[in-house]
Write an enzyme that holds these catalytic residues in place. Structure first.
Site, PDB file in Angstrom:
ATOM      1  N   ASP A  97      48.258  38.630  61.200  1.00 58.97           N
ATOM      2  CA  ASP A  97      47.718  38.335  59.890  1.00 58.97           C
ATOM      3  C   ASP A  97      46.249  39.594  59.861  1.00 58.97           C
ATOM      4  O   ASP A  97      45.243  39.586  60.732  1.00 58.97           O
ATOM      5  CB  ASP A  97      47.814  37.410  59.237  1.00 58.97           C
ATOM      6  CG  ASP A  97      48.459  36.444  59.380  1.00 58.97           C
ATOM      7  OD1 ASP A  97      49.732  37.204  58.926  1.00 58.97           O
ATOM      8  OD2 ASP A  97      48.473  35.751  58.138  1.00 58.97           O
ATOM      9  N   HIS A 242      45.984  37.116  64.236  1.00 54.02           N
ATOM     10  CA  HIS A 242      45.489  37.690  63.462  1.00 54.02           C
ATOM     11  C   HIS A 242      44.915  38.936  64.692  1.00 54.02           C
ATOM     12  O   HIS A 242      44.518  38.165  65.339  1.00 54.02           O
ATOM     13  CB  HIS A 242      44.335  36.421  63.091  1.00 54.02           C
ATOM     14  CG  HIS A 242      44.749  35.554  62.251  1.00 54.02           C
ATOM     15  ND1 HIS A 242      44.649  34.074  62.861  1.00 54.02           N
ATOM     16  CD2 HIS A 242      45.054  35.297  60.337  1.00 54.02           C
ATOM     17  CE1 HIS A 242      45.200  33.954  61.900  1.00 54.02           C
ATOM     18  NE2 HIS A 242      45.839  34.522  60.753  1.00 54.02           N
TER      19      HIS A 242
END
Length: 277
Positions: A97, A242
């Site tokens: 992400d 991430h």
């Protein structure tokens, strides 16, 4: 009232975890936010656009709000932020992400290419528009790019028009740089509401959450990130990591170790097939 809200969010998070544990091997339930509750929420709306910088995305992680009780007949909207993925063939999914980030995403893409593995990247529009060449590289390598809004706001605190703007602008930049419009949407902080479900469906997207959060956004140490992936590995698992939103050196280093381990254990790292129009 604030204490009640925080207690409710914690209870929702714990209830989600229990539901995942009870799901068995018949399929995968992607939970309602795997992130840790926080006492304060990020700014939303125009203030968020001014205050949030790419490096500040993950400063205040927050658990999801649960699901709407009902939804209109048209467009068809999922009532909950999860999907089912087959557990056959020891399939797992890696998702990243907040990117793409020029300092971290290329290294993650290099590692995935080394082992010929595909992953999902839920990108933020303001990052994607500055790094379009990385989305083009994802397309060439067969990775799936999803929509993670433009500025990573808490959508449950935005007006409907602003939610749509966050989604639609990101869809446009993904189509321009990646070559296709995104078919998957992940709400920042795992926080969905009725308007979010409706609008993502109108834009041709379905919700995608996760089963296990590496908590790399807390920079707990590379070894901790590796251990959380390896200990939670199982058929049907979706891992949340991430590639932006802060210092992601640990995420880059961790995948270099846990990815060959997963492959050695017989896991098939996969991505969702593209839906027909």
């Amino acid at each position: 009232m604030q204490k009640y809200r925080l207690f409710t969010r914690r209870r929702l998070l714990l209830g989600s975890a229990a539901a995942l544990g009870a799901a068995g091997t018949g399929g995968l339930l992607l939970g309602r936010g795997g992130e840790k509750p926080a006492a304060t929420a990020p700014l939303a709306g125009p203030q968020a656009r001014q205050a949030l910088k790419p490096s500040a995305f993950r400063l205040q992680p927050l658990a999801g709000y649960g699901t709407p009780h009902s939804a209109p007949a048209k467009p068809r909207v999922r009532h909950e932020p999860f999907v089912r993925i087959s557990t056959r063939g020891r399939q797992m999914m890696l998702t990243f992400d907040d990117g793409p980030h020029p300092d971290y995403t290329p290294h993650i893409l290099d590692t995935l290419a080394k082992y010929d593995v595909r992953a999902m990247f839920f990108v933020c529009g303001e990052m994607a528009v500055q790094n379009k060449e990385l989305l083009a590289r994802m397309a060439e390598a067969g990775h799936v790019v999803g929509n993670h809004t433009w500025t990573h706001p808490l959508l449950t605190q935005l007006r409907r028009a602003d939610i749509r703007d966050e989604m639609a602008r990101t869809c446009d930049v993904i189509q321009d740089a990646y070559g296709d419009r995104p078919q998957w949407f992940r709400a920042p902080y795992g926080a969905w509401n009725r308007a979010t479900f409706q609008l993502e469906a109108e834009l041709g997207m379905e919700p995608m959450a996760w089963t296990h959060d590496t908590t790399d956004w807390m920079t707990p140490g590379t070894r901790t990130v590796i251990d959380r992936v390896e200990k939670n590995a199982a058929p049907g698992v979706v891992i949340l990591s991430h590639d932006a939103g802060g210092d992601r050196t640990q995420s880059v280093q961790a995948i270099r170790e846990y990815l060959p381990y997963l492959l050695d254990q017989g896991y098939h790292l996969t991505v969702p097939p593209r839906r027909r129009a």
